[in-house]
Design an enzyme around this catalytic site. Structure first.
Site, short mmCIF file in Angstrom:
data_model
loop_
_atom_site.label_atom_id
_atom_site.label_comp_id
_atom_site.label_asym_id
_atom_site.label_seq_id
_atom_site.Cartn_x
_atom_site.Cartn_y
_atom_site.Cartn_z
N ASP A 1 17.61 9.30 -7.74
CA ASP A 1 19.04 9.57 -7.52
C ASP A 1 19.42 9.59 -6.04
OD1 ASP A 1 19.42 9.67 -10.22
OD2 ASP A 1 19.39 11.86 -10.37
N LYS B 1 3.14 4.43 -1.31
CA LYS B 1 3.20 5.31 -2.48
C LYS B 1 4.49 6.12 -2.37
CE LYS B 1 -1.47 4.72 -1.90
NZ LYS B 1 -2.13 4.19 -0.69
N ASP C 1 -0.54 19.99 17.81
CA ASP C 1 -0.08 21.26 18.40
C ASP C 1 0.65 22.15 17.40
OD1 ASP C 1 -1.17 20.25 20.67
OD2 ASP C 1 0.69 20.02 21.78
N LYS D 1 -4.25 11.35 4.16
CA LYS D 1 -4.05 10.81 5.50
C LYS D 1 -3.04 11.71 6.20
CE LYS D 1 -4.25 7.07 2.41
NZ LYS D 1 -5.61 6.71 2.35
N HIS E 1 0.81 -1.22 0.00
CA HIS E 1 0.00 0.00 0.00
C HIS E 1 0.85 1.28 0.00
CE1 HIS E 1 -3.38 2.61 1.72
NE2 HIS E 1 -3.90 2.04 0.65
N HIS F 1 -8.96 11.66 0.33
CA HIS F 1 -8.12 10.48 0.47
C HIS F 1 -6.85 10.78 1.26
CE1 HIS F 1 -5.68 7.02 -1.28
NE2 HIS F 1 -6.75 6.42 -0.78
#
Length: 487
Positions: A231, A226, A412, A407, A224, A405
């Site tokens: 380089d 991404k 603080d 997350k 899952h 979508h």
């Protein structure tokens, strides 16, 4: 003849109950959480044969013998490399804010990777900006490009990324592409994999799904992450799959997907490369040598815009419950504000308790979720948690500008978490996930502006009206809530 059928009958009955008893005992011995165990036991007792098959294929975190052996071998050598890296004083940052310190210490102790200093950091809030930026960086790549995505959906700007990647491979850049088999099923049915391989790209289908593998490995275990690495110096990570929202799930009726990605330059790319090399070796058996500890590409910047970033990884072969513990530590560190965005809100009991406790002790807790979700099961299950959260004083916002979508967590205004982790049991204890933790006030301000924009496009859930919703909705919510440990 009667005796034969009688014996056969009793043998079948005995085998039936012996199998149920054996699976029941296995569930109890695994010492999972009570809700998790009860959900599986209910399924097995109501639908015995289907329940047993489902548990054997999805009930346990099993990577498979070959991949498990590779994972154990990888981290023996990786731990040695990490210890050598710790001797480089220019790499790790020993100073953290009081908000971030518990989280950074936890991760240093459990996964061996501490906060990395000397990085440039930029938030990318639109898919167009992300895809165009990735294309530009690929076009300037000299040595290597590594990518891993859950979903690669052909069409639009995603094709521009594919073309740029193939052009890079043709000019001699070593390109590796790791895509989840289930998430990228549409991609693997097109001609793109063949075109890419012909161009010189190493394209690997991670965790292949097939009926023949159902008892060899857990089939719903997914890659899952991404991530884009270029380089050993430029890195991308966040919630966005390699898709152009204009060409992705247009018939789902939830609007365009809204994501958040981070583009970074500096030594954090080396830390993330450690995670990628592990994923690559687990899947292919081929080892990617880590960059030299004193290589120029991992020496940090020296200016006032430096950022300290911690990479947190989870999945089979990584420290167990790493992401779950990191989130709990983060939430309990909040003293003033806690803002969370997630498309799937199906938290563990421990996370739910931590969020409610934060609100009870005076922390301003806000959670932003999409009003319309692409998963019917998750949509109803998540609403089962609303009442308890609202009673604790948590403000819940339902985003109306598409399928949110992103997350993210902001504590603080100082500690920011951005990555692939949903607040559901699949992300917390199953999938290969990655999260970035940034201990920096300026990054916190940038994330706060993004979250404020989400809230401006959302509707606040009224606690009184919610308590007066129809009883049939409450029944459906509780029904799906019972299966929340399996979602």
């Amino acid at each position: 003849m009667i005796t034969f059928y009688t014996i056969t009958n009793w043998l079948l009955i005995f085998s039936y109950w012996f199998l149920i008893a054996g699976v029941t005992l296995r569930i109890l011995i695994k010492r999972r959480s009570v809700p998790f165990a009860m959900a599986w036991l209910l399924i097995i007792y109501i639908l015995p044969l289907l329940g047993i098959i489902a548990y054997l294929s999805m009930g346990e975190l099993y990577l498979g013998k070959i991949r498990t052996k590779r994972a154990r071998t990888i981290w023996l050598s990786t731990s040695i490399w990490l210890k050598n890296l710790q001797s480089n004083k220019n790499f790790y940052d020993k100073q953290n804010s009081h908000i971030a310190k518990p989280l950074f210490q936890l991760c240093k102790k459990r996964q061996g990777i501490a906060g990395v200093k000397g990085n440039q950091f930029e938030l990318l809030t639109t898919s167009d900006a992300t895809l165009r930026s990735v294309v530009q960086d690929i076009q300037l790549a000299h040595n290597n490009i590594e990518m891993v995505f859950y979903i690669w959906q052909p069409g639009g700007l995603a094709d521009d990324v594919a073309e740029a990647l193939m052009a890079a491979a043709r000019r001699g850049v070593h390109c590796r592409l790791l895509l989840d088999s289930a998430g990228s099923v549409a991609f693997f049915r097109t001609t793109w994999p063949t075109l890419m391989r012909n161009a010189g790209i190493d394209v690997v289908e991670a965790l292949p799904v097939s009926f023949l593998r159902i008892f060899l490995r857990r089939m719903d275990l997914r890659q899952h992450r991404k991530v884009v690495l270029i380089d050993n110096y430029i890195a991308y990570a966040g919630s966005m799959n390699l898709v152009d929202p204009l060409f992705f799930k247009q018939k789902a009726g939830v609007g365009q997907w809204v994501d958040l990605m981070a583009r970074m330059e500096g030594p954090i790319a080396t830390a993330m490369g450690i995670i990628y090399s592990g994923d690559w070796e687990i899947e292919t058996g081929k080892h990617i040598p880590p960059p030299p500890v004193l290589h120029n590409t991992i020496l940090p910047y020296k200016n006032k815009n430096d950022h300290t970033i911690l990479v947190i990884a989870s999945g089979p072969g990584f420290p167990e419950e790493m992401i779950h513990q990191a989130l709990l530590t983060t939430i309990y560190s909040a003293q003033k504000t806690l803002i969370m965005t997630t498309p799937y809100l199906v938290p563990s009991d421990h996370l739910l308790h931590a969020i409610c406790t934060a609100s009870y002790r005076g922390v301003d807790v806000r959670i932003v979720v999409p009003r319309h979700n692409d998963s019917l099961l998750v949509r109803w299950a998540s609403r089962a948690f609303f009442s308890e959260l609202l009673e604790a004083g948590v403000k819940i916002y339902q985003f109306e500008g598409g399928l949110l979508h992103s997350k993210s967590i902001l504590v603080d205004g100082q500690l920011s978490l951005i990555g692939t982790v949903n607040l559901d049991m699949r992300s917390l204890s199953l999938n290969f996930e990655i999260t970035l933790a940034i201990d920096d006030n300026s990054c916190g301000k940038d994330l706060a502006r993004v979250q404020d924009d989400y809230i401006s496009q959302s509707r606040l859930v009224n606690a009184l009206l919610w308590s007066q919703r129809a009883y049939w909705k409450r029944i459906v919510e509780r029904l799906f809530y019972f299966f929340s440990p399996l979602l």
